[in-house]
Design an enzyme around this catalytic site. Structure first.
Site, PDB file in Angstrom:
ATOM      1  N   LYS A 283     -33.559   0.562 -51.426  1.00  0.00           N
ATOM      2  CA  LYS A 283     -32.796   1.365 -50.525  1.00  0.00           C
ATOM      3  C   LYS A 283     -31.759   0.665 -49.551  1.00  0.00           C
ATOM      4  CE  LYS A 283     -34.147  -1.738 -47.296  1.00  0.00           C
ATOM      5  NZ  LYS A 283     -33.692  -2.133 -45.808  1.00  0.00           N
TER       6      LYS A 283
ATOM      7  N   PRO B  20     -32.011  -7.941 -56.612  1.00  0.00           N
ATOM      8  CA  PRO B  20     -32.546  -9.193 -56.286  1.00  0.00           C
ATOM      9  C   PRO B  20     -33.155  -8.972 -55.458  1.00  0.00           C
ATOM     10  CG  PRO B  20     -29.884  -7.302 -54.862  1.00  0.00           C
ATOM     11  CD  PRO B  20     -30.469  -6.688 -55.956  1.00  0.00           C
TER      12      PRO B  20
ATOM     13  N   GLY C 125     -32.410  -7.534 -49.509  1.00  0.00           N
ATOM     14  CA  GLY C 125     -32.116  -6.761 -48.081  1.00  0.00           C
ATOM     15  C   GLY C 125     -31.770  -5.011 -48.592  1.00  0.00           C
ATOM     16  N   LEU C 126     -32.350  -5.072 -49.734  1.00  0.00           N
ATOM     17  CA  LEU C 126     -32.115  -3.888 -50.608  1.00  0.00           C
ATOM     18  C   LEU C 126     -33.899  -3.416 -50.780  1.00  0.00           C
ATOM     19  CD1 LEU C 126     -30.017  -4.460 -53.621  1.00  0.00           C
ATOM     20  CD2 LEU C 126     -29.809  -2.578 -51.629  1.00  0.00           C
ATOM     21  N   GLY C 127     -34.759  -3.941 -50.507  1.00  0.00           N
ATOM     22  CA  GLY C 127     -35.704  -3.043 -49.562  1.00  0.00           C
ATOM     23  C   GLY C 127     -36.764  -3.815 -51.855  1.00  0.00           C
TER      24      GLY C 127
ATOM     25  N   GLY D  80     -38.602  -6.041 -52.911  1.00  0.00           N
ATOM     26  CA  GLY D  80     -39.998  -6.209 -53.127  1.00  0.00           C
ATOM     27  C   GLY D  80     -41.170  -4.815 -52.117  1.00  0.00           C
ATOM     28  N   SER D  81     -40.387  -4.168 -51.234  1.00  0.00           N
ATOM     29  CA  SER D  81     -41.220  -2.761 -50.421  1.00  0.00           C
ATOM     30  C   SER D  81     -41.335  -2.096 -51.952  1.00  0.00           C
ATOM     31  CB  SER D  81     -40.874  -2.409 -49.315  1.00  0.00           C
ATOM     32  OG  SER D  81     -39.979  -3.919 -48.803  1.00  0.00           O
TER      33      SER D  81
ATOM     34  N   ASP E  75     -41.273  -2.279 -44.414  1.00  0.00           N
ATOM     35  CA  ASP E  75     -40.303  -1.574 -44.991  1.00  0.00           C
ATOM     36  C   ASP E  75     -41.104  -0.509 -46.364  1.00  0.00           C
ATOM     37  OD1 ASP E  75     -37.286  -2.265 -43.990  1.00  0.00           O
ATOM     38  OD2 ASP E  75     -36.911  -3.521 -45.451  1.00  0.00           O
TER      39      ASP E  75
HETATM   40  O1  C5P Z   1     -43.146  -6.060 -41.933  1.00  0.00           O
HETATM   41  P1  C5P Z   1     -42.377  -7.606 -42.978  1.00  0.00           P
HETATM   42  O2  C5P Z   1     -44.166  -7.963 -44.141  1.00  0.00           O
HETATM   43  O3  C5P Z   1     -41.050  -6.527 -43.453  1.00  0.00           O
HETATM   44  O4  C5P Z   1     -41.695  -8.889 -42.167  1.00  0.00           O
HETATM   45  C1  C5P Z   1     -41.926  -9.949 -42.409  1.00  0.00           C
HETATM   46  C2  C5P Z   1     -41.482 -10.757 -40.849  1.00  0.00           C
HETATM   47  O5  C5P Z   1     -40.589  -9.892 -40.865  1.00  0.00           O
HETATM   48  C3  C5P Z   1     -42.529  -9.954 -39.973  1.00  0.00           C
HETATM   49  O6  C5P Z   1     -43.925 -10.941 -40.300  1.00  0.00           O
HETATM   50  C4  C5P Z   1     -41.206 -10.437 -38.328  1.00  0.00           C
HETATM   51  O7  C5P Z   1     -41.981 -11.653 -38.527  1.00  0.00           O
HETATM   52  C5  C5P Z   1     -40.510 -10.217 -39.073  1.00  0.00           C
HETATM   53  N1  C5P Z   1     -40.194  -8.737 -39.108  1.00  0.00           N
HETATM   54  C6  C5P Z   1     -40.067  -8.504 -37.475  1.00  0.00           C
HETATM   55  N2  C5P Z   1     -39.936  -7.193 -36.819  1.00  0.00           N
HETATM   56  C7  C5P Z   1     -39.195  -6.693 -37.527  1.00  0.00           C
HETATM   57  C8  C5P Z   1     -39.627  -6.130 -39.313  1.00  0.00           C
HETATM   58  C9  C5P Z   1     -39.945  -7.789 -39.434  1.00  0.00           C
HETATM   59  O8  C5P Z   1     -39.625  -9.297 -36.462  1.00  0.00           O
HETATM   60  N3  C5P Z   1     -39.373  -5.072 -37.461  1.00  0.00           N
END
Ligand code: C5P
Length: 341
Positions: free
Chosen positions: A10, A94, A98-100, A102-103, A136
């Site tokens: 994404k 990569p 920032g392309l998501g 892993g998600s 994500d």
């Molecule tokens: O949800 P995800 O695993 O992608 O988030 C990783 C980390 O990024 C979270 O633990 C948090 O520190 C930060 N994050 C945040 N606000 C968001 C998404 C992620 O602070 N909206």
């Protein structure tokens, strides 16, 4: 049975960061857009127990921290099944880009697993599990153009934007998303102390998704976004009373301009990324931006030919780049499954 699926990436068409919430996440407002670049995920269910992750890329963890592991663990629990699950990740996208990726890998593994087991979780359960693994993930259960609010996990499928030529530049830099958020907080704290930008205060919790047809209002704003992609200014977004929260979020994003707040903290730290954005703009992109917290950047182009020229220019400058296209929801699902045997 072995099921192989594409795990599409994404980009973010604008990303507005709100306040830091008591749960440690930040409020977000973004439009996610799936693109054709992808990893390949295979899921096999054998006799026995346990989850095994295979990946040749040393940057990808193969232990219980892997997003595919974490989602598979939850899925077999919720589906009440047993078996030895082997998930193979063929990495092309990569890591920390920032392309998501892993998600997307996790959602692909979930759907691959369901297909292999011939069992499906209810939609709300899928969304809940996905959001538990990461902010994500839920967007990849929708695909196409998706409004993300809450901490990014509350998703609203939008009317699709037309498939658009896109160039993705992937500088060899890994940006930590939690660090980028921390840098943002630092900048806001400093700015507030100096009387700058007031902080948006919102508190959204839980996973929500309106799978029903978007309201007239959302359709209208979605159309405005489409028009913007085809070269018209964004100013024509009309106002009406009694909007829902998702509509207000989308409208705010469109009104304030499609910008990614992460650029304000990531570019000062990695000035070479700002240069990549300038190359994209200088090569004819009608819009260029960092994706998520980076380090990938993308440019949107009016034609594939201009996009191809931009790729050549970036590569000459030593920046890895690929031409691709944005993907509508229909294309996303049509191309999702590679094989099942
Ligand atoms: O949800 P995800 O695993 O992608 O988030 C990783 C980390 O990024 C979270 O633990 C948090 O520190 C930060 N994050 C945040 N606000 C968001 C998404 C992620 O602070 N909206």
């Amino acid at each position: 049975m072995r099921v192989t699926v594409r795990s599409f990436a994404k980009i973010n068409l604008g990303l507005s960061i709100g306040s830091l919430r008591p749960d440690g996440f930040h409020d977000l407002r973004t439009v996610y857009q799936t693109i054709a670049l992808h990893d390949i995920i295979s899921v096999q269910v054998n006799r026995g127990n346990g989850i095994e992750i295979r990946c040749d890329d040393p940057r990808v963890p193969t232990d219980a921290t892997n997003t595919c592991y974490r989602i598979a663990e939850r899925a077999i629990d919720a589906l009440r099944v047993r078996g030895r699950i082997v998930i193979t990740i063929e990495k092309r996208l990569p890591v920390q880009g920032g392309l998501g990726a892993g998600s997307a890998n996790a959602v692909a593994a979930l759907i691959g697993l369901e297909t292999a087991l011939k069992k499906k979780l209810p939609g709300t359960e899928r969304l809940r599990i996905a959001a538990e693994v990461g902010s994500d993930l839920p967007l990849f259960l929708a695909g196409g153009t998706v409004l993300g609010v809450g901490h990014g996990e509350e998703v609203y499928p939008l009317p699709d934007l037309p498939a658009t030529a896109c160039v993705v530049a992937t500088p060899d830099i890994g940006v930590s998303t939690p660090q980028a958020f921390a840098d943002w907080d630092g900048m806001i704290a400093k700015g507030t102390a100096e009387g700058e930008r007031p902080h948006v205060d919102r508190a959204d919790h839980g996973v929500k998704w309106t799978p029903q047809a978007p309201s007239d209002r959302m359709l209208e704003i979605g159309r405005a976004l489409s028009a913007w992609l085809s070269g018209q200014p964004l100013s024509g977004v009309p106002v009406s009373k009694g909007r829902g929260r998702a509509e207000t979020s989308l409208l705010d994003l469109v009104r304030t301009g499609i910008e990614n707040d992460f650029e304000r903290v990531v570019f000062p730290k990695y000035p070479e990324l700002r240069k990549v954005k300038s190359v994209l703009e200088g090569s004819g992109a009608f819009y260029a931006s960092l994706s998520g917290s980076g380090s990938a950047l993308y440019g949107l182009f009016r034609s594939r030919a201009t996009a191809a020229k931009a790729v050549a220019r970036l590569r000459r400058a030593g920046v890895p780049a690929q031409a691709t296209t944005t993907m509508t929801r229909q294309q996303y699902w049509k191309k999702f499954l590679v094989s099942s045997s």
